[in-house]
Design a protein around this motif. Sequence first.
Motif, PDB file in Angstrom:
ATOM      1  N   VAL A  26      28.202  50.332  56.674  1.00 37.40           N
ATOM      2  CA  VAL A  26      28.666  48.973  56.911  1.00 37.40           C
ATOM      3  C   VAL A  26      27.884  48.315  58.032  1.00 37.40           C
ATOM      4  O   VAL A  26      27.569  47.135  57.990  1.00 37.40           O
ATOM      5  CB  VAL A  26      30.170  48.974  57.239  1.00 37.40           C
ATOM      6  CG1 VAL A  26      30.623  47.602  57.705  1.00 37.40           C
ATOM      7  CG2 VAL A  26      30.967  49.390  56.021  1.00 37.40           C
ATOM      8  N   ALA A  27      27.519  49.086  59.044  1.00 41.84           N
ATOM      9  CA  ALA A  27      26.817  48.489  60.177  1.00 41.84           C
ATOM     10  C   ALA A  27      25.516  47.842  59.747  1.00 41.84           C
ATOM     11  O   ALA A  27      25.176  46.741  60.187  1.00 41.84           O
ATOM     12  CB  ALA A  27      26.535  49.552  61.240  1.00 41.84           C
ATOM     13  N   ALA A  59      24.383  40.576  56.016  1.00 44.99           N
ATOM     14  CA  ALA A  59      25.345  39.527  55.691  1.00 44.99           C
ATOM     15  C   ALA A  59      25.231  38.341  56.622  1.00 44.99           C
ATOM     16  O   ALA A  59      25.477  37.202  56.239  1.00 44.99           O
ATOM     17  CB  ALA A  59      26.767  40.099  55.764  1.00 44.99           C
ATOM     18  N   ALA A  60      24.855  38.585  57.868  1.00 42.95           N
ATOM     19  CA  ALA A  60      24.849  37.518  58.850  1.00 42.95           C
ATOM     20  C   ALA A  60      23.925  36.384  58.461  1.00 42.95           C
ATOM     21  O   ALA A  60      24.184  35.227  58.791  1.00 42.95           O
ATOM     22  CB  ALA A  60      24.431  38.076  60.217  1.00 42.95           C
ATOM     23  N   GLY A  61      22.873  36.683  57.707  1.00 50.38           N
ATOM     24  CA  GLY A  61      21.941  35.629  57.351  1.00 50.38           C
ATOM     25  C   GLY A  61      22.231  34.984  56.031  1.00 50.38           C
ATOM     26  O   GLY A  61      21.494  34.097  55.603  1.00 50.38           O
ATOM     27  N   CYS A  62      23.292  35.395  55.327  1.00 57.72           N
ATOM     28  CA  CYS A  62      23.530  34.907  53.972  1.00 57.72           C
ATOM     29  C   CYS A  62      24.911  34.321  53.793  1.00 57.72           C
ATOM     30  O   CYS A  62      25.378  34.152  52.686  1.00 57.72           O
ATOM     31  CB  CYS A  62      23.363  36.055  52.961  1.00 57.72           C
ATOM     32  SG  CYS A  62      21.757  36.859  53.063  1.00 57.72           S
ATOM     33  N   GLY A  63      25.627  34.044  54.822  1.00 65.05           N
ATOM     34  CA  GLY A  63      27.016  33.638  54.700  1.00 65.05           C
ATOM     35  C   GLY A  63      27.190  32.240  54.211  1.00 65.05           C
ATOM     36  O   GLY A  63      26.273  31.433  54.132  1.00 65.05           O
ATOM     37  N   LEU A 110      32.951  39.734  55.489  1.00 64.46           N
ATOM     38  CA  LEU A 110      34.286  39.281  55.872  1.00 64.46           C
ATOM     39  C   LEU A 110      34.565  39.593  57.338  1.00 64.46           C
ATOM     40  O   LEU A 110      35.224  38.823  58.046  1.00 64.46           O
ATOM     41  CB  LEU A 110      35.344  39.939  54.971  1.00 64.46           C
ATOM     42  CG  LEU A 110      35.378  39.453  53.523  1.00 64.46           C
ATOM     43  CD1 LEU A 110      36.236  40.389  52.670  1.00 64.46           C
ATOM     44  CD2 LEU A 110      35.910  38.029  53.438  1.00 64.46           C
ATOM     45  N   THR A 111      34.058  40.704  57.810  1.00 63.63           N
ATOM     46  CA  THR A 111      34.251  41.073  59.211  1.00 63.63           C
ATOM     47  C   THR A 111      33.544  40.110  60.152  1.00 63.63           C
ATOM     48  O   THR A 111      34.046  39.786  61.236  1.00 63.63           O
ATOM     49  CB  THR A 111      33.730  42.502  59.445  1.00 63.63           C
ATOM     50  OG1 THR A 111      34.432  43.412  58.581  1.00 63.63           O
ATOM     51  CG2 THR A 111      33.937  42.932  60.885  1.00 63.63           C
ATOM     52  N   ALA A 160      41.735  42.988  47.825  1.00 66.57           N
ATOM     53  CA  ALA A 160      42.929  42.135  47.899  1.00 66.57           C
ATOM     54  C   ALA A 160      43.666  42.301  49.221  1.00 66.57           C
ATOM     55  O   ALA A 160      44.419  41.415  49.634  1.00 66.57           O
ATOM     56  CB  ALA A 160      43.869  42.445  46.737  1.00 66.57           C
ATOM     57  N   ARG A 161      43.458  43.424  49.895  1.00 64.27           N
ATOM     58  CA  ARG A 161      44.154  43.681  51.159  1.00 64.27           C
ATOM     59  C   ARG A 161      43.598  42.830  52.301  1.00 64.27           C
ATOM     60  O   ARG A 161      44.247  42.663  53.322  1.00 64.27           O
ATOM     61  CB  ARG A 161      44.042  45.161  51.518  1.00 64.27           C
ATOM     62  CG  ARG A 161      44.641  46.087  50.474  1.00 64.27           C
ATOM     63  CD  ARG A 161      44.332  47.530  50.769  1.00 64.27           C
ATOM     64  NE  ARG A 161      44.982  48.004  51.993  1.00 64.27           N
ATOM     65  CZ  ARG A 161      44.792  49.197  52.519  1.00 64.27           C
ATOM     66  NH1 ARG A 161      43.944  50.039  51.933  1.00 64.27           N
ATOM     67  NH2 ARG A 161      45.411  49.564  53.614  1.00 64.27           N
ATOM     68  N   ASN A 162      42.397  42.308  52.119  1.00 60.53           N
ATOM     69  CA  ASN A 162      41.801  41.514  53.192  1.00 60.53           C
ATOM     70  C   ASN A 162      42.478  40.146  53.256  1.00 60.53           C
ATOM     71  O   ASN A 162      42.601  39.465  52.234  1.00 60.53           O
ATOM     72  CB  ASN A 162      40.304  41.346  52.943  1.00 60.53           C
ATOM     73  CG  ASN A 162      39.579  40.815  54.172  1.00 60.53           C
ATOM     74  OD1 ASN A 162      39.801  39.685  54.595  1.00 60.53           O
ATOM     75  ND2 ASN A 162      38.727  41.643  54.749  1.00 60.53           N
ATOM     76  N   PRO A 163      42.918  39.703  54.418  1.00 60.29           N
ATOM     77  CA  PRO A 163      43.620  38.425  54.517  1.00 60.29           C
ATOM     78  C   PRO A 163      42.756  37.221  54.156  1.00 60.29           C
ATOM     79  O   PRO A 163      43.294  36.129  53.913  1.00 60.29           O
ATOM     80  CB  PRO A 163      44.048  38.373  55.987  1.00 60.29           C
ATOM     81  CG  PRO A 163      43.143  39.318  56.698  1.00 60.29           C
ATOM     82  CD  PRO A 163      42.833  40.399  55.722  1.00 60.29           C
ATOM     83  N   LYS A 164      41.430  37.399  54.103  1.00 63.28           N
ATOM     84  CA  LYS A 164      40.555  36.282  53.742  1.00 63.28           C
ATOM     85  C   LYS A 164      40.346  36.159  52.236  1.00 63.28           C
ATOM     86  O   LYS A 164      39.646  35.250  51.779  1.00 63.28           O
ATOM     87  CB  LYS A 164      39.201  36.435  54.447  1.00 63.28           C
ATOM     88  CG  LYS A 164      39.298  36.339  55.966  1.00 63.28           C
ATOM     89  CD  LYS A 164      37.971  36.624  56.634  1.00 63.28           C
ATOM     90  CE  LYS A 164      38.116  36.655  58.154  1.00 63.28           C
ATOM     91  NZ  LYS A 164      36.857  37.048  58.843  1.00 63.28           N
TER      92      LYS A 164
END
Length: 429
Positions: A10-11, A17-21, A84-85, A104-108
């Motif tokens: 994940v790290a 992900a930071a460049g594609c949000g 998402l993080t 589905a567990r993620n609040p976002k």
Amino acid sequence: MRISTVTAAVAATVLLAAGCGGGTQEQADGPVEIVMWHGQEDTSAKSIEKLVGRFNETHPGIRVKTTSGGVTADGMLPKITAALTSDAHPDIAYLYGSWAPNIARNPKTADLTEHVKDPAIRWDDFWASEREAVTVDGKVIGFPAVVDNMVVLYNEKLLAKAGLKPPGPDWTWDDFRAMAKRATDAEAGVFGTTWAISGGEEAVWGLWPMVWQAGGDILTPDRKKAAFHGDAGQRALGLLRGMAVEDKSVYLDSSPAEKGQKLFESSRLAFFLSGPWVLPDLQAAGLEYGVVPLPGTNGNHETISGPDNWVVFEHDERRVKASATFLAWLTAAEQQLQWMTDTGSLPIRASISELPGYQDYLKKYPGIDVISANLANAKRVRPPTTKYPRVSSFVADAIARTLLGKADAKAALAEAAAKTDAALAVPGS
């Protein structure tokens, strides 16, 4: 479509992900801009981008931006989890249906339950397995994206060479074993069929229909205990063990890249358990093939389906609403027929078969009519639990040891069941 157990770090994914949000700044004026990570490649990517372009031209109030997300569909779960993080998540992402309980567990993750009640969406027009796969504990998290099911493809020339007639729709697993043994030619490097032993879901999902057909199940109804190790599971895995260890008719595929399709395309397999996604490649290879439903048990030819989803994530209400509007359009029958014609995918709505052009689609992909009709045999989906990937890995290991002759079916499944029960007992499943 098919699930792949993903263990990417994940790290490292956070940095990607930071460049594609999609960004989180609310768009107060002008068109609502939404971002979709589609995870598609080649023809599928071109088709989805073509459809998005058409939507943008006809819906000036919404602007959809597309990207693969920097990964294929197999890698989308860790990418989305990391995004998402870091609040770098898109509005829409393509995710395998078996991942729904996890995401589905993620609040976002957005709740579209009220959106899909709109009569214009015709929610009931989607197949039941698709609606089930996109709904977690009563919460609708997106729209169906793709539906498939498992069939058996056969090499017409190899069967003829072995003096075999193509299987009929009423064939059994005993027929499958006998025909695979007869078609095997060790000197020519030809096997009756193949089975993955690399430890992934590819090894497991072919076993589940055999278990279901015989009256068994994967887990108990309350999802607290394993059920696959009962008589149905033992008979199913025992038959495969007999084919692999005694008949020597199974090519045991230990490659993470999965050689099965390439072996089938090169006429080294008589039978190949797969789905609609391989048809364009088989046509390109010039292979003479046929398609038939899975062998059955006592007349039951139940198969397995792997519905995938377009999952929606929250930034603000305008973007959630725009995402729902776009997905309602994208999954409408007319757009889906275009997608199917481009890619060879199956109809995700029952009404698609009534459209002009559907017969042309059937002619373009020989065998797709059999696979489409086989959706009626897709009655269940894999259990909606976050622990399923672990269950799958336990069973995949049991299958590998059994087919390699290192264990018998009963002992291997019992060990996998004990590990499953322990995993399910941990809170959070």
